[in-house]
Design an enzyme around this catalytic site. Structure first.
Site, PDB file in Angstrom:
ATOM      1  N   TRP A 100       5.909  -1.029  -8.210  1.00 40.17           N
ATOM      2  CA  TRP A 100       5.872  -2.446  -7.826  1.00 40.17           C
ATOM      3  C   TRP A 100       5.703  -3.337  -9.046  1.00 40.17           C
ATOM      4  O   TRP A 100       6.336  -4.384  -9.155  1.00 40.17           O
ATOM      5  CB  TRP A 100       4.780  -2.711  -6.792  1.00 40.17           C
ATOM      6  CG  TRP A 100       5.059  -2.063  -5.471  1.00 40.17           C
ATOM      7  CD1 TRP A 100       4.336  -1.073  -4.872  1.00 40.17           C
ATOM      8  CD2 TRP A 100       6.147  -2.346  -4.575  1.00 40.17           C
ATOM      9  NE1 TRP A 100       4.906  -0.734  -3.670  1.00 40.17           N
ATOM     10  CE2 TRP A 100       6.011  -1.489  -3.464  1.00 40.17           C
ATOM     11  CE3 TRP A 100       7.224  -3.245  -4.622  1.00 40.17           C
ATOM     12  CZ2 TRP A 100       6.909  -1.500  -2.393  1.00 40.17           C
ATOM     13  CZ3 TRP A 100       8.125  -3.259  -3.557  1.00 40.17           C
ATOM     14  CH2 TRP A 100       7.958  -2.397  -2.459  1.00 40.17           C
ATOM     15  N   ASP A 170      -0.968  -8.911  -8.367  1.00 36.13           N
ATOM     16  CA  ASP A 170      -0.418  -8.479  -7.089  1.00 36.13           C
ATOM     17  C   ASP A 170      -1.479  -7.579  -6.455  1.00 36.13           C
ATOM     18  O   ASP A 170      -1.709  -6.470  -6.922  1.00 36.13           O
ATOM     19  CB  ASP A 170       0.891  -7.709  -7.339  1.00 36.13           C
ATOM     20  CG  ASP A 170       1.473  -7.104  -6.068  1.00 36.13           C
ATOM     21  OD1 ASP A 170       0.867  -7.250  -4.984  1.00 36.13           O
ATOM     22  OD2 ASP A 170       2.553  -6.475  -6.161  1.00 36.13           O
ATOM     23  N   LYS A 194      -0.381  -4.603   4.413  1.00 37.67           N
ATOM     24  CA  LYS A 194      -1.229  -3.445   4.127  1.00 37.67           C
ATOM     25  C   LYS A 194      -2.619  -3.646   4.719  1.00 37.67           C
ATOM     26  O   LYS A 194      -3.127  -2.773   5.397  1.00 37.67           O
ATOM     27  CB  LYS A 194      -1.332  -3.207   2.625  1.00 37.67           C
ATOM     28  CG  LYS A 194      -0.220  -2.358   2.038  1.00 37.67           C
ATOM     29  CD  LYS A 194       1.020  -3.124   1.692  1.00 37.67           C
ATOM     30  CE  LYS A 194       2.145  -2.241   1.231  1.00 37.67           C
ATOM     31  NZ  LYS A 194       2.970  -2.845   0.213  1.00 37.67           N
TER      32      LYS A 194
HETATM   33  C1  LIG Z   1       4.064  -3.144  -0.494  1.00 41.93           C
HETATM   34  C2  LIG Z   1       3.917  -3.740  -1.831  1.00 41.93           C
HETATM   35  C3  LIG Z   1       4.792  -4.728  -2.300  1.00 41.93           C
HETATM   36  C4  LIG Z   1       6.009  -5.183  -1.525  1.00 41.93           C
HETATM   37  O1  LIG Z   1       5.665  -5.952  -0.445  1.00 41.93           O
HETATM   38  P1  LIG Z   1       6.824  -6.636   0.445  1.00 41.93           P
HETATM   39  O2  LIG Z   1       6.038  -7.515   1.338  1.00 41.93           O
HETATM   40  O3  LIG Z   1       7.536  -5.535   1.141  1.00 41.93           O
HETATM   41  O4  LIG Z   1       7.708  -7.383  -0.461  1.00 41.93           O
HETATM   42  C5  LIG Z   1       4.550  -5.278  -3.541  1.00 41.93           C
HETATM   43  N1  LIG Z   1       3.508  -4.890  -4.292  1.00 41.93           N
HETATM   44  C6  LIG Z   1       2.654  -3.927  -3.881  1.00 41.93           C
HETATM   45  C7  LIG Z   1       1.515  -3.527  -4.757  1.00 41.93           C
HETATM   46  C8  LIG Z   1       2.831  -3.321  -2.641  1.00 41.93           C
HETATM   47  O5  LIG Z   1       1.990  -2.380  -2.228  1.00 41.93           O
END
Ligand SMILES: *Cc1c(COP(=O)(O)O)cnc(C)c1O
Length: 358
Positions: A100, A170, A194
């Site tokens: 990511w 993030d 999540k």
């Molecule tokens: C799941 C995830 C993403 C992507 O999220 P989306 O909502 O599908 O764009 C980005 N960064 C991390 C750390 C993730 O776990």
């Protein structure tokens, strides 16, 4: 059969929350309509979105120097949006600690100047590089971007780097799982699916002064100021996602807040890693100091056994344990909604599977 869902995302939500949402689905607070049928400007939804923002602020102890915004497009949209708003001709630094973070870097590099200051890619992202080994971030950098928890590799920062430029994180897979000092960050963002609710929406917590950097010619929907000035109601927001986030954060408050949740998360992770460390049948590739308390990855002695394990676990009500397609093996995501009983059931199953196959 009782099912424990270990999916990395979309992930399980608290059972109590799912039941409230179900009970209110057709008739929201005696309005005679479901929430998804009600105007986003009406009294009912206004109460919901205000509560969602207030809950996030209260739970994360966020000062008035920050905006809390709900933006469509998930975390991946933020990869591009933050670069569009904050690069402004400068160079941004990125820590490359997982798939990511690498995607986030690529979006910024596509839009302007971005630089990788550390990487564990050559070691399959099995650890977070020591801060002392990172290339120094210069004072004129746009920002430094990190991924606080690497959902695929199963690593997590224990502490955060200190820099003179805005630190951007993030936190998609560990937001509200542990206490963090929001004041240490210029911006925190997270896809909701999540830990906080349904997919498709990101929660963005941003220091207000950073919005001054946004180029004037960006499309309205891609400017942070559009969301901040309109309380995330410039256009029709994802009302159901915001509603579920309000319910999930109500539930976090009822659990005693983030400090109490963190304690339980630590206990769950300690138990699972403790078990993994006690056997040679299951091995985890992740360096001990970098272990994630949210996404626990391991493998069995062969790929055949990995597959058999996942299959039999699913039949036993322990679902979504297959590792990410990039890394293989197994992964248990144990976010806030996963009760200790789920971790206990998993360990019992692992023990019994080893006895039969070890
Ligand atoms: C799941 C995830 C993403 C992507 O999220 P989306 O909502 O599908 O764009 C980005 N960064 C991390 C750390 C993730 O776990």
């Amino acid at each position: 059969m009782k099912v424990y869902n270990f999916s990395a995302g979309p992930a399980m939500l608290p059972e109590d929350v799912m039941k409230i949402a179900q009970a209110e689905f057709c008739d929201f607070k005696e309005s005679g309509s479901g929430l998804i049928e009600l105007s986003h400007r009406g009294k009912q939804f206004t109460e919901v979105i205000e509560r969602a923002v207030a809950n996030v602020k209260e739970l994360m102890n966020i000062s008035d120097d920050y905006d809390v915004m709900f933006i469509q497009g998930g975390a991946s949209m933020q990869f591009a949006m933050l670069a569009m708003n904050l690069l402004n001709g400068k160079t941004a630094d990125y820590a490359d600690t997982g798939v990511w973070s690498n995607k986030a870097y690529k979006e910024a590099a596509n839009l302007g100047n971005a630089r990788i200051v550390c990487s564990s890619k050559a070691d399959k992202y099995a650890y977070i590089p020591e801060f002392s080994s990172w290339e120094a971030t210069p004072a004129d950098a746009a920002y430094l971007h990190i991924t606080s928890n690497n959902t695929v590799a199963g690593t997590q920062y224990r502490t955060f780097p200190k820099v003179d430029v805005p630190l951007i994180a993030d936190m998609s897979s560990d937001i509200m799982s542990r206490v963090v000092n929001v004041n240490d960050f210029g911006m925190i963002y997270a896809g909701a699916q999540k830990n906080l609710g349904p997919s498709g929406m990101a929660v963005v917590i941003m220091r207000k002064d950073l919005q001054e950097r946004t180029p004037a010619n960006l499309p309205t929907m891609l400017k942070y100021s559009t969301y901040s000035e309109n309380n995330s109601l410039y256009n029709t927001p994802p009302t159901f996602a915001i509603y579920l986030l309000a319910l999930v954060t109500d539930w976090f408050k009822a659990q005693g807040g983030i400090a109490a949740i963190e304690k339980l998360n630590d206990a769950k992770a300690d138990k699972l890693y403790g078990y993994l460390d006690s056997t040679d049948f299951y091995t985890t590739p992740v360096q001990k100091e970098s272990r994630s308390r949210m996404n626990v990855v391991w493998r069995l002695p062969s790929e055949e056994l990995d597959a058999q394990f996942v299959k039999e676990a699913t039949a036993a009500g322990l679902t979504s344990l297959k590792g990410h397609r990039i890394v293989g093996g197994c992964r248990a995501s144990i976010y806030n909604a996963m009760p200790m009983a789920g971790v206990d059931a998993l360990i019992d199953f692992m023990r019994e599977f080893e006895k039969r196959n070890g």
